[in-house]
Design a protein around this motif. Sequence first.
Motif, PDB file in Angstrom:
ATOM      1  N   MET A 152     -38.109 -10.929-103.294  1.00 51.20           N
ATOM      2  CA  MET A 152     -37.550  -9.927-104.204  1.00 51.20           C
ATOM      3  C   MET A 152     -38.415  -9.757-105.445  1.00 51.20           C
ATOM      4  O   MET A 152     -38.359  -8.737-106.113  1.00 51.20           O
ATOM      5  CB  MET A 152     -36.122 -10.325-104.603  1.00 51.20           C
ATOM      6  CG  MET A 152     -35.127 -10.239-103.461  1.00 51.20           C
ATOM      7  SD  MET A 152     -33.491 -10.871-103.932  1.00 51.20           S
ATOM      8  CE  MET A 152     -33.004  -9.650-105.158  1.00 51.20           C
ATOM      9  N   VAL A 153     -39.223 -10.765-105.770  1.00 48.12           N
ATOM     10  CA  VAL A 153     -40.115 -10.698-106.926  1.00 48.12           C
ATOM     11  C   VAL A 153     -41.531 -10.332-106.502  1.00 48.12           C
ATOM     12  O   VAL A 153     -42.227  -9.569-107.166  1.00 48.12           O
ATOM     13  CB  VAL A 153     -40.116 -12.054-107.680  1.00 48.12           C
ATOM     14  CG1 VAL A 153     -41.088 -12.001-108.854  1.00 48.12           C
ATOM     15  CG2 VAL A 153     -38.721 -12.383-108.154  1.00 48.12           C
ATOM     16  N   ASP A 154     -41.946 -10.870-105.338  1.00 46.14           N
ATOM     17  CA  ASP A 154     -43.307 -10.668-104.854  1.00 46.14           C
ATOM     18  C   ASP A 154     -43.250 -10.168-103.414  1.00 46.14           C
ATOM     19  O   ASP A 154     -42.969 -10.941-102.493  1.00 46.14           O
ATOM     20  CB  ASP A 154     -44.080 -11.987-104.927  1.00 46.14           C
ATOM     21  CG  ASP A 154     -45.505 -11.848-104.397  1.00 46.14           C
ATOM     22  OD1 ASP A 154     -45.919 -10.708-104.084  1.00 46.14           O
ATOM     23  OD2 ASP A 154     -46.193 -12.893-104.309  1.00 46.14           O
ATOM     24  N   PRO A 155     -43.465  -8.865-103.169  1.00 47.21           N
ATOM     25  CA  PRO A 155     -43.362  -8.326-101.810  1.00 47.21           C
ATOM     26  C   PRO A 155     -44.352  -8.955-100.838  1.00 47.21           C
ATOM     27  O   PRO A 155     -44.169  -8.860 -99.626  1.00 47.21           O
ATOM     28  CB  PRO A 155     -43.650  -6.832-102.000  1.00 47.21           C
ATOM     29  CG  PRO A 155     -44.366  -6.731-103.303  1.00 47.21           C
ATOM     30  CD  PRO A 155     -43.840  -7.842-104.152  1.00 47.21           C
ATOM     31  N   ALA A 156     -45.398  -9.618-101.356  1.00 49.49           N
ATOM     32  CA  ALA A 156     -46.349 -10.292-100.464  1.00 49.49           C
ATOM     33  C   ALA A 156     -45.690 -11.450 -99.733  1.00 49.49           C
ATOM     34  O   ALA A 156     -46.192 -11.898 -98.703  1.00 49.49           O
ATOM     35  CB  ALA A 156     -47.548 -10.787-101.274  1.00 49.49           C
ATOM     36  N   ALA A 157     -44.545 -11.925-100.259  1.00 47.57           N
ATOM     37  CA  ALA A 157     -43.840 -13.030 -99.618  1.00 47.57           C
ATOM     38  C   ALA A 157     -42.970 -12.562 -98.453  1.00 47.57           C
ATOM     39  O   ALA A 157     -42.467 -13.383 -97.681  1.00 47.57           O
ATOM     40  CB  ALA A 157     -42.974 -13.763-100.650  1.00 47.57           C
ATOM     41  N   ALA A 158     -42.798 -11.243 -98.333  1.00 45.68           N
ATOM     42  CA  ALA A 158     -42.030 -10.698 -97.217  1.00 45.68           C
ATOM     43  C   ALA A 158     -42.901 -10.645 -95.968  1.00 45.68           C
ATOM     44  O   ALA A 158     -44.138 -10.610 -96.064  1.00 45.68           O
ATOM     45  CB  ALA A 158     -41.514  -9.301 -97.568  1.00 45.68           C
ATOM     46  N   PRO A 159     -42.316 -10.664 -94.771  1.00 48.92           N
ATOM     47  CA  PRO A 159     -43.111 -10.607 -93.532  1.00 48.92           C
ATOM     48  C   PRO A 159     -43.984  -9.356 -93.472  1.00 48.92           C
ATOM     49  O   PRO A 159     -43.588  -8.290 -93.953  1.00 48.92           O
ATOM     50  CB  PRO A 159     -42.032 -10.581 -92.434  1.00 48.92           C
ATOM     51  CG  PRO A 159     -40.827 -11.192 -93.061  1.00 48.92           C
ATOM     52  CD  PRO A 159     -40.870 -10.790 -94.492  1.00 48.92           C
ATOM     53  N   GLU A 160     -45.158  -9.489 -92.915  1.00 48.57           N
ATOM     54  CA  GLU A 160     -46.046  -8.343 -92.742  1.00 48.57           C
ATOM     55  C   GLU A 160     -45.452  -7.380 -91.730  1.00 48.57           C
ATOM     56  O   GLU A 160     -44.732  -7.763 -90.822  1.00 48.57           O
ATOM     57  CB  GLU A 160     -47.421  -8.812 -92.265  1.00 48.57           C
ATOM     58  CG  GLU A 160     -48.173  -9.649 -93.294  1.00 48.57           C
ATOM     59  CD  GLU A 160     -49.561 -10.023 -92.797  1.00 48.57           C
ATOM     60  OE1 GLU A 160     -49.923  -9.607 -91.676  1.00 48.57           O
ATOM     61  OE2 GLU A 160     -50.276 -10.741 -93.525  1.00 48.57           O
ATOM     62  N   GLY A 161     -45.820  -6.098 -91.921  1.00 48.04           N
ATOM     63  CA  GLY A 161     -45.342  -5.086 -90.982  1.00 48.04           C
ATOM     64  C   GLY A 161     -44.076  -4.399 -91.424  1.00 48.04           C
ATOM     65  O   GLY A 161     -43.429  -3.701 -90.636  1.00 48.04           O
TER      66      GLY A 161
END
Length: 395
Positions: free
Chosen positions: A96-105
């Motif tokens: 929620m703070v860093d979208p890079a931590a969300a799964p790719e794709g």
Amino acid sequence: MFSTLVAKFTSAFLEVRWSWPRKFSALNPYAFLLNDPTASELDTAELGRLSAELHAHLFGVTDDETAKVTVLLFEGEEAAMAKFAELSDGKLEQAMVDPAAAPEGGRLSRIATDGTRLPVPPPGGSGPAEAEDDARSPRSPAPFRDREPNVEGLQGIYYAARQIFVGDVISSTPGDSRTRYSLVDGEEHLPPDPATFDADCVIAAMAFLAETQADTPLYLPVSFSTLLRPSRRAAYAEILSILPHSERRRLSAAVYDVPRAPSFQALKQLREVLDEHFSAIDLRTRDPAFEIEQLNPEAVTSVTLVLPQAEPERRLIVLRRFISKIDAYKRRRIWPGLTNVRRQRELDLALEAHLPFITGPAVCRLQARPMGGRSWPVDQLPVPSPSEALERASA
């Protein structure tokens, strides 16, 4: 205990608001995964309304943005969505703070209460500008504030022998409805969708239980025909399961649209679902010839006649027919009651016959707080609604 209650409440809420063929599943007591196999993309306006309504039920209405129920929308490939559903609480907070931590794709967004899709702020703080651009998009739906919430209220049950209100019947009406829903005000006020109405009243009851400490019971609507359908019984059990067992003594069931002669098996099934949650069961019928003689003694707590939508004289004839069977009710040790009382003649006849429990527009209008436990002189009925009382005070 709190997490269990939140999970049950949210599950019951989604059971009504996110109905089949759409699906939901619990990731943990505070997080639920929603999907809609019939839509190419989720309706963000509806998601915004859901979040605002759920927040209001759980925490009350507030302007504190940090306390709002959060709806996250993850869009992308199926494999990425599966990974997102498996994120731990810590990983989800990080995403929620860093979208890079969300799964790719995939792309992660937060849904505002007006339905606007707000990108999760990326590193570097460019999120607000993107959010502003998205808010100006012509695809943005109508704001939630233009949509009225449910109107929830109660109408008191009057015990004439002591001139006191001994309970309240709960109602809940969608804000955009042209007709107020109520079990007390007659046939034209019955809801078109009984299952949704009953569930809304359970949610309203949770708020009233938290707000008041009165010992008098709250009567929750239960549709007789809907509950007895095998396909609906499990859903009723699920929505009722959010009611705290510790409050059973304060809860009663008002079972409406009961036929003249409910079968023994039907009453048995009814009690199997209701007895766990309610200390009393009231059967509401429109038939003055209700076959009380066919019920076992104390099979239910009470039977209430709903006066018909008819000419005044016809209504009095129906009431007299019901009164003629009072002795049979006494023999069965089942209280008789009367609702949809609209005129003084009907009220007078009910008082002369010593009908114990009376409700209707001529007794008590819709209230914001329970009337149970309050004395009220019979010659000062009906109790006005808050708006009517304010008009009289300012006149």
